[in-house]
Design a protein around this motif. Structure first.
Motif, PDB file in Angstrom:
ATOM      1  N   HIS A  33       0.807  -1.215   0.000  1.00  0.00           N
ATOM      2  CA  HIS A  33       0.000   0.000   0.000  1.00  0.00           C
ATOM      3  C   HIS A  33       0.840   1.266   0.000  1.00  0.00           C
ATOM      4  O   HIS A  33       0.539   2.221  -0.699  1.00  0.00           O
ATOM      5  N   SER A  34       1.904   1.315   0.820  1.00  0.00           N
ATOM      6  CA  SER A  34       2.627   2.563   0.993  1.00  0.00           C
ATOM      7  C   SER A  34       4.081   2.295   1.345  1.00  0.00           C
ATOM      8  O   SER A  34       4.381   1.810   2.434  1.00  0.00           O
ATOM      9  N   ALA A  35       4.980   2.642   0.425  1.00  0.00           N
ATOM     10  CA  ALA A  35       6.411   2.511   0.712  1.00  0.00           C
ATOM     11  C   ALA A  35       6.819   3.458   1.831  1.00  0.00           C
ATOM     12  O   ALA A  35       7.724   3.148   2.622  1.00  0.00           O
ATOM     13  N   LEU A  37       5.096   4.262   4.504  1.00  0.00           N
ATOM     14  CA  LEU A  37       4.789   3.635   5.786  1.00  0.00           C
ATOM     15  C   LEU A  37       5.761   2.497   6.094  1.00  0.00           C
ATOM     16  O   LEU A  37       6.092   2.249   7.255  1.00  0.00           O
ATOM     17  N   VAL A  38       6.211   1.799   5.049  1.00  0.00           N
ATOM     18  CA  VAL A  38       7.214   0.749   5.248  1.00  0.00           C
ATOM     19  C   VAL A  38       8.500   1.349   5.815  1.00  0.00           C
ATOM     20  O   VAL A  38       9.095   0.831   6.768  1.00  0.00           O
ATOM     21  N   VAL A  39       8.928   2.459   5.234  1.00  0.00           N
ATOM     22  CA  VAL A  39      10.152   3.118   5.702  1.00  0.00           C
ATOM     23  C   VAL A  39       9.968   3.637   7.123  1.00  0.00           C
ATOM     24  O   VAL A  39      10.853   3.495   7.974  1.00  0.00           O
ATOM     25  N   LEU A  40       8.819   4.246   7.398  1.00  0.00           N
ATOM     26  CA  LEU A  40       8.556   4.743   8.747  1.00  0.00           C
ATOM     27  C   LEU A  40       8.582   3.604   9.760  1.00  0.00           C
ATOM     28  O   LEU A  40       9.207   3.720  10.823  1.00  0.00           O
ATOM     29  N   GLY A  41       7.920   2.504   9.436  1.00  0.00           N
ATOM     30  CA  GLY A  41       7.918   1.363  10.344  1.00  0.00           C
ATOM     31  C   GLY A  41       9.309   0.795  10.559  1.00  0.00           C
ATOM     32  O   GLY A  41       9.675   0.388  11.676  1.00  0.00           O
ATOM     33  N   THR A  42      10.114   0.786   9.503  1.00  0.00           N
ATOM     34  CA  THR A  42      11.491   0.295   9.616  1.00  0.00           C
ATOM     35  C   THR A  42      12.308   1.168  10.546  1.00  0.00           C
ATOM     36  O   THR A  42      13.067   0.671  11.391  1.00  0.00           O
ATOM     37  N   PHE A  43      12.161   2.484  10.430  1.00  0.00           N
ATOM     38  CA  PHE A  43      12.912   3.384  11.306  1.00  0.00           C
ATOM     39  C   PHE A  43      12.448   3.259  12.758  1.00  0.00           C
ATOM     40  O   PHE A  43      13.249   3.386  13.688  1.00  0.00           O
ATOM     41  N   LEU A  44      11.161   2.998  12.964  1.00  0.00           N
ATOM     42  CA  LEU A  44      10.681   2.781  14.323  1.00  0.00           C
ATOM     43  C   LEU A  44      11.302   1.513  14.921  1.00  0.00           C
ATOM     44  O   LEU A  44      11.708   1.491  16.089  1.00  0.00           O
ATOM     45  N   LEU A  45      11.366   0.457  14.116  1.00  0.00           N
ATOM     46  CA  LEU A  45      12.007  -0.770  14.580  1.00  0.00           C
ATOM     47  C   LEU A  45      13.491  -0.547  14.855  1.00  0.00           C
ATOM     48  O   LEU A  45      14.043  -1.023  15.863  1.00  0.00           O
ATOM     49  N   GLY A 106      17.721  -5.154 -11.542  1.00  0.00           N
ATOM     50  CA  GLY A 106      17.849  -4.054 -12.493  1.00  0.00           C
ATOM     51  C   GLY A 106      17.196  -2.764 -12.057  1.00  0.00           C
ATOM     52  O   GLY A 106      17.120  -1.811 -12.829  1.00  0.00           O
ATOM     53  N   HIS A 107      16.686  -2.694 -10.819  1.00  0.00           N
ATOM     54  CA  HIS A 107      16.079  -1.454 -10.352  1.00  0.00           C
ATOM     55  C   HIS A 107      16.296  -1.314  -8.848  1.00  0.00           C
ATOM     56  O   HIS A 107      16.647  -2.268  -8.159  1.00  0.00           O
ATOM     57  N   TRP A 108      16.067  -0.093  -8.358  1.00  0.00           N
ATOM     58  CA  TRP A 108      16.205   0.196  -6.937  1.00  0.00           C
ATOM     59  C   TRP A 108      14.873  -0.070  -6.246  1.00  0.00           C
ATOM     60  O   TRP A 108      13.828   0.285  -6.763  1.00  0.00           O
ATOM     61  N   ASN A 109      14.914  -0.670  -5.061  1.00  0.00           N
ATOM     62  CA  ASN A 109      13.686  -1.003  -4.349  1.00  0.00           C
ATOM     63  C   ASN A 109      13.865  -0.687  -2.866  1.00  0.00           C
ATOM     64  O   ASN A 109      14.647  -1.334  -2.173  1.00  0.00           O
ATOM     65  N   VAL A 110      13.125   0.327  -2.398  1.00  0.00           N
ATOM     66  CA  VAL A 110      13.293   0.759  -1.011  1.00  0.00           C
ATOM     67  C   VAL A 110      12.798  -0.300  -0.022  1.00  0.00           C
ATOM     68  O   VAL A 110      13.347  -0.425   1.073  1.00  0.00           O
ATOM     69  N   THR A 111      11.787  -1.082  -0.408  1.00  0.00           N
ATOM     70  CA  THR A 111      11.280  -2.117   0.492  1.00  0.00           C
ATOM     71  C   THR A 111      12.340  -3.188   0.739  1.00  0.00           C
ATOM     72  O   THR A 111      12.501  -3.667   1.878  1.00  0.00           O
ATOM     73  N   ASP A 112      13.060  -3.559  -0.303  1.00  0.00           N
ATOM     74  CA  ASP A 112      14.135  -4.538  -0.130  1.00  0.00           C
ATOM     75  C   ASP A 112      15.222  -4.000   0.793  1.00  0.00           C
ATOM     76  O   ASP A 112      15.797  -4.741   1.603  1.00  0.00           O
ATOM     77  N   PHE A 262     -12.450   1.561   0.607  1.00  0.00           N
ATOM     78  CA  PHE A 262     -11.216   1.491  -0.154  1.00  0.00           C
ATOM     79  C   PHE A 262     -10.147   2.382   0.479  1.00  0.00           C
ATOM     80  O   PHE A 262     -10.444   3.486   0.940  1.00  0.00           O
ATOM     81  N   ALA A 263      -8.938   1.898   0.487  1.00  0.00           N
ATOM     82  CA  ALA A 263      -7.810   2.769   0.828  1.00  0.00           C
ATOM     83  C   ALA A 263      -7.300   3.450  -0.430  1.00  0.00           C
ATOM     84  O   ALA A 263      -6.908   4.610  -0.402  1.00  0.00           O
ATOM     85  N   TYR A 264      -7.315   2.729  -1.540  1.00  0.00           N
ATOM     86  CA  TYR A 264      -6.830   3.267  -2.805  1.00  0.00           C
ATOM     87  C   TYR A 264      -7.712   2.742  -3.934  1.00  0.00           C
ATOM     88  O   TYR A 264      -8.166   1.615  -3.879  1.00  0.00           O
ATOM     89  N   ALA A 265      -7.935   3.557  -4.935  1.00  0.00           N
ATOM     90  CA  ALA A 265      -8.626   3.123  -6.146  1.00  0.00           C
ATOM     91  C   ALA A 265      -7.948   3.786  -7.329  1.00  0.00           C
ATOM     92  O   ALA A 265      -7.841   5.003  -7.382  1.00  0.00           O
ATOM     93  N   TYR A 266      -7.458   2.981  -8.248  1.00  0.00           N
ATOM     94  CA  TYR A 266      -6.717   3.499  -9.390  1.00  0.00           C
ATOM     95  C   TYR A 266      -7.541   3.332 -10.661  1.00  0.00           C
ATOM     96  O   TYR A 266      -8.025   2.247 -10.959  1.00  0.00           O
ATOM     97  N   HIS A 267      -7.697   4.398 -11.423  1.00  0.00           N
ATOM     98  CA  HIS A 267      -8.307   4.289 -12.740  1.00  0.00           C
ATOM     99  C   HIS A 267      -7.929   5.511 -13.555  1.00  0.00           C
ATOM    100  O   HIS A 267      -7.524   6.553 -13.031  1.00  0.00           O
ATOM    101  N   ASP A 268      -8.047   5.378 -14.851  1.00  0.00           N
ATOM    102  CA  ASP A 268      -7.679   6.437 -15.775  1.00  0.00           C
ATOM    103  C   ASP A 268      -8.903   7.287 -16.057  1.00  0.00           C
ATOM    104  O   ASP A 268      -9.880   6.829 -16.657  1.00  0.00           O
TER     105      ASP A 268
END
Length: 296
Positions: A33-35, A37-45, A106-112, A262-268
């Protein structure tokens, strides 16, 4: 290791998430859902780890019986060193994962990167107070390789642990137990654990293989004990259908089925109202209706 082996059994018994592996068996990344929030949670840990590793000392003002540092050397020095080794291992693992995944995917991934950081922190925890700072760098580097290797094995065998608990805490935790038996310093072991004289220390630090043998036994015991306790528990929860939501709810998403919208809804919207002048994908808020769940 306890948490990692428990997660291993839970994921094995319950099976992968719907859509995690395609029809051809190819692994499909399920977007979070949110990179941010992942980073925030990681810094809290990460912040909490300093309360866990350096904070595990029962006392601070305890001078050590040595002339190496004069009157200014004691338990407070070990606490500071523990914070340093914790930081070095986590940061080394994060950077190794950052560039390692860049080469592999081949790409950068903040979650990894966040998972790599946590793998380094998990690995150094066992030995944080009894190893040199330079050894902590080795710990973090190898922990990153262990994590990436375990993730590759998980994909190969179609094993799906959404939190990578088995790979991160199990794999990196196991490496941490073995690492302690290889790099524990005789001096630091005697200072931090003074109640027993002539304790064994790391193999690579001249301590022989006694500690390594004990820790290998410990790894086997942890795996066996957690498997004997958590395996049956997860199996019972699985049979009672208490471990996982229904397939319908899983496909619809828990934001809608369990949290009311819904938390998120994507459409064009470009083709609908012409408001998207750049032709990009727009993010809109969608209010749930009585038929939303049936539509999904």
């Amino acid at each position: 290791m306890v948490g990692g082996i428990a997660g291993l059994w839970g994921a094995l018994i319950e099976g992968p998430r719907i859509g995690r592996f395609g029809g051809s068996g190819r692994a499909v990344a399920l977007r979070g859902h949110s990179a941010s929030l992942v980073v925030l949670g990681t810094f809290l840990l990460w912040f909490g780890w300093y309360g866990f590793n350096p904070g595990s000392f029962a006392k601070i003002l305890v001078p050590y019986p040595t002339n190496a540092g004069g009157a200014y050397y004691g338990q407070w020095s070990a606490i500071g060193r523990t914070a340093v080794t914790t930081t070095l291992s986590g940061c080394t693992a994060a950077l190794t994962t950052l560039f390692g995944k860049r080469v592999l995917s081949g790409h950068w991934n903040v979650t990894d990167v966040c998972n790599g950081l946590l793998g380094g922190l998990a690995a150094i925890t066992a030995s944080c107070s009894v190893v040199e700072p330079w050894a902590a760098v080795i710990c973090g580097f190898v922990a990153s390789l262990v994590l990436m290797g375990c993730n590759k094995l998980a994909e190969k065998f179609k094993f799906d642990d959404p939190l990578e608990a088995a790979q991160l805490h199990g794999g990196c935790g196991m490496w941490g137990v073995i690492f302690t038996a290889l790099f524990a310093s005789e001096k630091y072991v005697a200072e931090v654990y003074p109640s027993v004289a002539n304790r064994p220390y790391g193999l690579f630090m001249g301590g022989g293989g006694r500690l390594l043998a004990a820790h290998l036994v410990q790894v086997v015991v942890i795996v066996g004990w957690v498997s004997a306790t958590m395996g049956p528990l997860f199996f019972i929860l699985h049979k009672l259908k208490l471990l996982r939501i229904s397939a319908e709810d899983e496909l619809a998403g828990m934001d809608l089925t369990r949290h009311g919208g819904f938390a998120y809804a994507y459409h064009d919207q470009g083709e609908e109202d012409g408001s998207d002048q750049n032709g990009g994908i727009r993010l809109s808020r969608v209010e749930p209706t009585a038929t939303t769940r049936q539509i999904v």
